[in-house]
Design a protein around this motif. Structure first.
Motif, mmCIF file in Angstrom:
data_model
loop_
_atom_site.group_PDB
_atom_site.id
_atom_site.type_symbol
_atom_site.label_atom_id
_atom_site.label_comp_id
_atom_site.label_asym_id
_atom_site.label_seq_id
_atom_site.Cartn_x
_atom_site.Cartn_y
_atom_site.Cartn_z
ATOM 1 N N HIS A 22 0.839 -1.208 0.000
ATOM 2 C CA HIS A 22 0.000 0.000 0.000
ATOM 3 C C HIS A 22 0.870 1.253 0.000
ATOM 4 N N TYR A 23 1.959 1.209 0.730
ATOM 5 C CA TYR A 23 2.881 2.344 0.738
ATOM 6 C C TYR A 23 3.426 2.600 -0.667
ATOM 7 N N LEU A 24 3.859 1.546 -1.345
ATOM 8 C CA LEU A 24 4.428 1.700 -2.691
ATOM 9 C C LEU A 24 3.398 2.227 -3.680
ATOM 10 N N LYS A 25 2.169 1.812 -3.507
ATOM 11 C CA LYS A 25 1.122 2.260 -4.430
ATOM 12 C C LYS A 25 0.648 3.673 -4.102
ATOM 13 N N ASP A 26 0.395 3.933 -2.811
ATOM 14 C CA ASP A 26 -0.229 5.198 -2.423
ATOM 15 C C ASP A 26 0.759 6.359 -2.330
ATOM 16 N N TYR A 27 1.988 6.059 -1.923
ATOM 17 C CA TYR A 27 2.962 7.138 -1.712
ATOM 18 C C TYR A 27 4.036 7.193 -2.785
ATOM 19 N N ASP A 192 15.759 5.542 -1.693
ATOM 20 C CA ASP A 192 15.247 6.001 -0.402
ATOM 21 C C ASP A 192 15.148 4.846 0.585
ATOM 22 N N MET A 193 15.202 5.192 1.865
ATOM 23 C CA MET A 193 15.054 4.215 2.937
ATOM 24 C C MET A 193 13.848 4.598 3.783
ATOM 25 N N VAL A 194 13.021 3.620 4.075
ATOM 26 C CA VAL A 194 11.832 3.846 4.900
ATOM 27 C C VAL A 194 11.964 2.968 6.133
ATOM 28 N N GLU A 195 12.284 3.575 7.244
ATOM 29 C CA GLU A 195 12.536 2.817 8.475
ATOM 30 C C GLU A 195 11.253 2.205 9.033
ATOM 31 N N ASP A 223 22.993 12.190 -5.628
ATOM 32 C CA ASP A 223 23.995 12.092 -4.561
ATOM 33 C C ASP A 223 23.345 12.062 -3.184
ATOM 34 N N GLN A 224 22.026 12.041 -3.161
ATOM 35 C CA GLN A 224 21.295 12.137 -1.900
ATOM 36 C C GLN A 224 20.344 10.966 -1.734
ATOM 37 N N CYS A 225 20.284 10.446 -0.530
ATOM 38 C CA CYS A 225 19.346 9.368 -0.195
ATOM 39 C C CYS A 225 18.497 9.837 0.975
ATOM 40 N N ASN A 226 17.188 9.924 0.759
ATOM 41 C CA ASN A 226 16.280 10.369 1.822
ATOM 42 C C ASN A 226 15.893 9.211 2.728
ATOM 43 N N VAL A 227 15.784 9.496 4.006
ATOM 44 C CA VAL A 227 15.378 8.493 4.990
ATOM 45 C C VAL A 227 14.030 8.909 5.564
ATOM 46 N N TYR A 228 13.044 8.028 5.449
ATOM 47 C CA TYR A 228 11.693 8.268 5.955
ATOM 48 C C TYR A 228 11.403 7.301 7.104
ATOM 49 N N ASP A 229 10.279 7.508 7.735
ATOM 50 C CA ASP A 229 9.764 6.575 8.741
ATOM 51 C C ASP A 229 8.416 6.074 8.232
ATOM 52 N N PRO A 233 5.215 8.616 6.462
ATOM 53 C CA PRO A 233 5.819 8.358 5.146
ATOM 54 C C PRO A 233 6.048 9.581 4.262
ATOM 55 N N LYS A 234 5.468 10.722 4.591
ATOM 56 C CA LYS A 234 5.648 11.913 3.771
ATOM 57 C C LYS A 234 6.795 12.801 4.243
#
Length: 506
Positions: A22-27, A192-195, A223-229, A233-234
């Motif tokens: 759902h995260y992959l589809k919705d966000y 991106d990384m989603v903790e 050159d940038q990797c964002n880290v989410y929770d 998720p936003k």
């Protein structure tokens, strides 16, 4: 053999697989035409990914029992379950509709040495897959994370396509993968990384994430990797930045860059894997081993010991913990100890079974009672050491009141000095606010050991002394609650030693 551990097996709960899809589809707004789960287990992600309504689904699994479970529980003509070894099978060739491929899953969370010890056949061919040189090639090829290896293999297989790779993994693996993407000039639109909380999902203590990589058929990368929770998720929680082959954590304009090559040789402490016998504690003027036995042996091989958990003060010189050091260098013959220190030899011989049962392969074929992490540097009178475990590193000057060299354990790191004054200046520099902020920018506090030799080797003292004033040293001294000791001539002498390159301890 059979069993979950043989396959590095942590099956994904179906409700968590649902949440990720759902995260992959919705966000992330992914609309795949084909989906591959390369280590599908009992098929949690395959089932959850039906919400994408893709045209093709492929599940690859080495365990035939799991394959049967998948076939019985998934009644859908679009799904193909293949009983095969990931390491010898290409999934890309199966896919007919390649408009948008999603590779999703949960690879094994173990190292190849763990699986080898279990007798597993679920292993890749051993290779230096990161192209390291010298000793790094030897250690890197001998033990690596299977999950990282699999993700890098998938990236290589689907390179130069618009495939999305979404894998559960440890945060440390995700960081390594991001670094390899950059190092290998792989084209990707985002990484991106989603903790998420692995203790709640899998019942294990590990910093974990969903690693989401959008590969590209165009020559682009970030050159940038964002880290989410996953709970938020936003919102970007933090960022990794790749600069000149190195990763930085939340780099900001206020953090001074002291990155470079350290002019000191950072060393790891002694390793013996027999603490009950080798480590002694002073109790009522008597030495006692880990089995609560009194030990009366010659003092020749007994040295003060600074364990990683003992780094509590900026200057340490009085000790109640000691260690027996049997060698001056690794693999040195120990037979001479029988004549030179007969009481010590007998004490060690009486406990030889414990030494022979040490599991690490480094002791194989070594002389009796061998240690590692020993050399001329171990016997330096003055050291500046640090624990690898603390989130905020405290660097300490180490010396002993009895003039014996202080040893550290193998979860600690140190640099050596010939005088107390030079060690003291180095300690103040390392504990200064600017250097501490810099270390926070290159270390990853979710790691079990945030401060490793590789991190410490990046500290460039030449850059530090160019930036830090004598007044800042005095301020650091005050912040550490130390009595006034440092002088401007001491600081100038330290700079001079750096300038003529006399401080590297070989």
């Amino acid at each position: 053999m059979s069993g979950k551990r043989e396959y590095g097996d942590y099956q994904t709960p179906i409700n968590f697989a649902d949440r990720i899809c759902h995260y992959l589809k919705d966000y992330r707004h992914i609309q795949p035409s084909a989906i591959v789960e390369p280590t599908c287990g009992i098929g949690s992600f395959l089932k959850s990914s039906f919400l994408f309504e893709a045209n093709e689904y492929y599940g690859i699994e080495i365990n035939p029992e799991y394959c049967e479970i998948c076939r019985r529980s998934i009644n859908n003509g679009r799904v193909t379950i293949i009983n095969s070894d990931f390491f010898s099978f290409s999934s890309k060739a199966l896919i007919k509709d390649k408009r948008q491929i999603l590779v999703i899953g949960n690879p094994p969370w173990v190292t190849n040495s763990t699986l080898s010890a279990l007798g597993s056949d679920n292993l890749p061919i051993k290779a230096n897959f990161k192209g390291h040189k010298g000793i790094d090639a030897i250690t890197g090829a001998s033990n690596f994370d299977i999950c990282e290896y699999m993700i890098l293999q998938l990236i290589n297989e689907y390179r130069d396509t618009n495939t999305v790779i979404s894998m559960l993994c440890k945060m440390s693996v995700a960081r390594n993968v991001f670094k390899e993407l950059k190092r290998n000039n792989t084209a990707f639109a985002s990484c991106d990384m989603v903790e998420f909380d692995a203790s709640k999902v899998f019942g294990i203590s590990a910093s974990a994430c969903v690693l989401v990589i959008q590969l590209s058929d165009k020559h682009i990368s970030s050159d940038q990797c964002n880290v989410y929770d996953l709970e938020y998720p936003k919102t970007i929680q933090s960022q990794l930045v790749y600069i000149n082959g190195q990763l930085y954590n939340n780099l900001d304009t206020e953090t001074e860059n002291f990155d470079g090559r350290c002019c000191f040789e950072w060393r790891q402490g002694v390793k013996h894997d027999c603490s009950k016998i080798m480590e002694l504690t002073l109790q009522n003027d008597m030495l006692q081993n880990g089995q609560k036995e009194e030990v009366s042996i010659e003092a020749d091989l007994i040295f003060p010991l600074m364990k990683s958990s003992m780094f509590k003060a900026p200057v340490m010189h009085h000790f109640t913990k000691f260690v027996i050091v049997t060698q001056k260098k690794a693999r040195e013959d120990t037979k001479h100890l029988e004549q030179e220190v007969p009481k010590t030899w007998k004490y060690l011989s009486d406990n030889i079974e414990l030494f022979e049962n040490r599991k690490s392969s480094i002791y194989r074929g070594a002389p009796p009672f061998s240690m590692f992490g020993v050399g001329d540097y171990s016997y330096s009178k003055y050291k500046v050491g640090v624990s690898g475990f603390y989130k905020r590193p405290l660097f300490s000057v180490l010396y002993s009141d009895d003039n014996k060299p202080v040893m550290t354990d193998d979860t600690s790191y140190f640099i050596c000095f010939e005088s107390y004054d030079m060690a003291y200046v180095a300690m103040l520099l390392l504990n200064s606010e600017k250097v501490q902020r810099f270390l926070t920018s290159i270390a990853f506090l979710d790691a079990k050991r945030p401060y490793t030799k590789k991190i410490l080797e990046r500290i460039d003292f030449d850059r530090i002394v160019d930036s830090l004033t004598f007044e800042e040293l005095i301020k650091t001294e005050q912040n550490l609650n130390l009595s006034y000791y440092v002088t401007l001539p001491m600081y100038d002498a330290f700079k001079s030693l750096l300038g003529i390159g006399q401080m590297r301890f070989v």
